[in-house]
Design an enzyme around this catalytic site. Structure first.
Site, mmCIF file in Angstrom:
data_model
loop_
_atom_site.group_PDB
_atom_site.id
_atom_site.type_symbol
_atom_site.label_atom_id
_atom_site.label_comp_id
_atom_site.label_asym_id
_atom_site.label_seq_id
_atom_site.Cartn_x
_atom_site.Cartn_y
_atom_site.Cartn_z
ATOM 1 N N ASN A 6 95.282 31.366 -5.586
ATOM 2 C CA ASN A 6 96.718 31.369 -5.308
ATOM 3 C C ASN A 6 96.908 31.522 -3.792
ATOM 4 O O ASN A 6 96.679 32.596 -3.246
ATOM 5 C CB ASN A 6 97.362 32.543 -6.063
ATOM 6 C CG ASN A 6 98.854 32.667 -5.776
ATOM 7 O OD1 ASN A 6 99.467 31.765 -5.212
ATOM 8 N ND2 ASN A 6 99.440 33.791 -6.176
ATOM 9 N N PHE A 7 97.306 30.424 -3.155
ATOM 10 C CA PHE A 7 97.449 30.467 -1.683
ATOM 11 C C PHE A 7 98.709 31.221 -1.247
ATOM 12 O O PHE A 7 98.866 31.562 -0.087
ATOM 13 C CB PHE A 7 97.538 29.048 -1.108
ATOM 14 C CG PHE A 7 96.263 28.245 -1.160
ATOM 15 C CD1 PHE A 7 95.107 28.744 -1.724
ATOM 16 C CD2 PHE A 7 96.226 26.950 -0.612
ATOM 17 C CE1 PHE A 7 93.932 27.986 -1.748
ATOM 18 C CE2 PHE A 7 95.063 26.189 -0.625
ATOM 19 C CZ PHE A 7 93.921 26.697 -1.199
ATOM 20 N N LYS A 8 99.649 31.400 -2.181
ATOM 21 C CA LYS A 8 100.952 32.013 -1.843
ATOM 22 C C LYS A 8 101.592 31.229 -0.683
ATOM 23 O O LYS A 8 101.544 30.008 -0.691
ATOM 24 C CB LYS A 8 100.784 33.493 -1.506
ATOM 25 C CG LYS A 8 99.979 34.238 -2.564
ATOM 26 C CD LYS A 8 100.001 35.706 -2.388
ATOM 27 C CE LYS A 8 99.052 36.341 -3.400
ATOM 28 N NZ LYS A 8 99.176 37.764 -3.491
ATOM 29 N N HIS A 87 104.396 35.456 -11.846
ATOM 30 C CA HIS A 87 103.678 36.245 -10.837
ATOM 31 C C HIS A 87 104.554 37.423 -10.387
ATOM 32 O O HIS A 87 105.769 37.275 -10.221
ATOM 33 C CB HIS A 87 103.311 35.362 -9.636
ATOM 34 C CG HIS A 87 102.311 36.036 -8.739
ATOM 35 N ND1 HIS A 87 102.679 36.996 -7.830
ATOM 36 C CD2 HIS A 87 100.966 35.910 -8.640
ATOM 37 C CE1 HIS A 87 101.584 37.438 -7.206
ATOM 38 N NE2 HIS A 87 100.533 36.780 -7.680
ATOM 39 N N GLU A 89 104.997 38.805 -7.605
ATOM 40 C CA GLU A 89 105.765 38.616 -6.362
ATOM 41 C C GLU A 89 107.074 37.878 -6.642
ATOM 42 O O GLU A 89 108.086 38.114 -5.997
ATOM 43 C CB GLU A 89 104.904 37.905 -5.315
ATOM 44 C CG GLU A 89 103.876 38.873 -4.731
ATOM 45 C CD GLU A 89 102.661 38.221 -4.107
ATOM 46 O OE1 GLU A 89 102.637 36.989 -3.944
ATOM 47 O OE2 GLU A 89 101.707 38.967 -3.811
ATOM 48 N N GLU A 156 97.314 40.981 -13.875
ATOM 49 C CA GLU A 156 97.273 41.316 -12.458
ATOM 50 C C GLU A 156 98.058 42.600 -12.198
ATOM 51 O O GLU A 156 99.281 42.551 -11.977
ATOM 52 C CB GLU A 156 97.908 40.202 -11.644
ATOM 53 C CG GLU A 156 97.233 38.865 -11.773
ATOM 54 C CD GLU A 156 97.489 38.018 -10.548
ATOM 55 O OE1 GLU A 156 96.526 37.710 -9.851
ATOM 56 O OE2 GLU A 156 98.657 37.702 -10.260
ATOM 57 N N GLY A 162 96.665 42.408 -3.398
ATOM 58 C CA GLY A 162 96.752 42.422 -1.939
ATOM 59 C C GLY A 162 96.473 43.780 -1.304
ATOM 60 O O GLY A 162 96.696 43.978 -0.119
ATOM 61 N N SER A 192 92.839 41.804 -5.869
ATOM 62 C CA SER A 192 91.785 42.167 -4.920
ATOM 63 C C SER A 192 90.373 41.779 -5.378
ATOM 64 O O SER A 192 89.416 42.507 -5.158
ATOM 65 C CB SER A 192 91.848 43.656 -4.593
ATOM 66 O OG SER A 192 93.067 43.942 -3.938
HETATM 67 C C1 PEP Z 1 97.546 37.389 -6.551
HETATM 68 O O1 PEP Z 1 98.554 37.625 -5.917
HETATM 69 O O2 PEP Z 1 97.585 36.603 -7.513
HETATM 70 C C2 PEP Z 1 96.301 38.062 -6.166
HETATM 71 C C3 PEP Z 1 95.394 38.218 -7.064
HETATM 72 O O3 PEP Z 1 96.217 38.483 -4.858
HETATM 73 P P1 PEP Z 1 94.971 39.237 -4.160
HETATM 74 O O4 PEP Z 1 93.704 38.584 -4.623
HETATM 75 O O5 PEP Z 1 95.209 39.083 -2.702
HETATM 76 O O6 PEP Z 1 95.041 40.661 -4.614
#
Ligand code: PEP
Length: 229
Positions: A6-8, A87, A89, A156, A162, A192
């Site tokens: 996931n590049f966001k 997600h 976010e 998640e 993050g 993470s």
């Molecule tokens: C995400 O936002 O889907 C995610 C897993 O982020 P990160 O790996 O940076 O925790």
């Protein structure tokens, strides 16, 4: 083992195309499932070689008066048939309610999309114990047709996204076992995941794949994770 990136709000069209080429070069001759990437909307493109491309977000209409959104018409241009829904976010920062998320799920289900459906709890809920945790997580399936075949659940925990601190093997196992029992779907873990913990996470029996944010941004590093798992 499934690898999903996931590049966001990172990468441009140019760097995404370069990313795809690097992944294909790095994984040439390596036996593995295709890698699925979710670039930002401006970098949507067709998949190539071992890399499939999905949409981080889209509105639940073909096209129309939805300023700032993209819909089915824009996704079709690049033959996109995979989408990330729910997600944290988007739920937390962009204010997507469960009702809104469920409408999106329903629309893309009708289109036969593969849906990567994200759920996860904040730390305050996790601290209340197992019962509160599952009550919260199961509430994120309200109005979601869990009998839909083409969907995968990504667990998640918000406190692990993050932050650099992944959930422990015990944390992931506890939730995944509960989800497997209830829904019997392919399960991803996200939060993470990185080069230093991928082996440990990949070994968990219920983990069918990982959804990776920060550690997926560098194509060479991400390819190393695929190889390590
Ligand atoms: C995400 O936002 O889907 C995610 C897993 O982020 P990160 O790996 O940076 O925790």
């Amino acid at each position: 083992m499934r690898f999903v990136a996931n590049f966001k709000m990172n990468h441009t069209r140019a760097s995404t195309l370069e990313y795809i080429d690097i992944i294909n070069r790095e994984l040439e001759g390596f036996e593995c499932q295709n890698v699925l990437i979710f670039p930002p909307a401006t970098a949507l493109c067709e998949g190539k070689g071992k890399v499939e491309v999905g949409a981080q977000n889209a509105y639940f209409e073909e096209k129309g008066a939805y300023t700032g959104e993209i819909g089915l018409e824009q996704l079709r241009e690049f033959e996109i048939s995979k989408i990330l829904i729910g997600h944290s976010e988007r739920r937390e920062i962009l204010g997507e309610s469960q009702e809104f998320v469920a409408k999106k799920f329903e629309f893309f289900k009708e289109q036969g999309f593969e849906i990567i459906y994200c759920i996860g709890e904040p730390l305050s809920v996790r601290k209340q114990g197992k019962e509160a945790l599952f009550e919260y997580l199961f509430s994120q399936f309200t109005n979601i047709d869990t009998s839909y075949e083409n969907f995968t659940i990504a667990y998640e925990p918000i406190w692990a996204i993050g932050t650099g601190v992944s959930a422990t093997v015990e944390d992931i196992t506890l939730v995944h076992e509960g989800l497997k029992k209830e829904f019997n779907k392919e399960l991803l873990y996200g939060g993470s995941v990185k080069l230093s913990n991928i082996e440990e996470i990949a070994k968990i029996e219920t983990v069918d794949g990982v959804l990776v944010g920060s550690a997926s941004l560098d194509a060479k590093e991400f390819a190393k994770m695929v190889k390590k798992a």
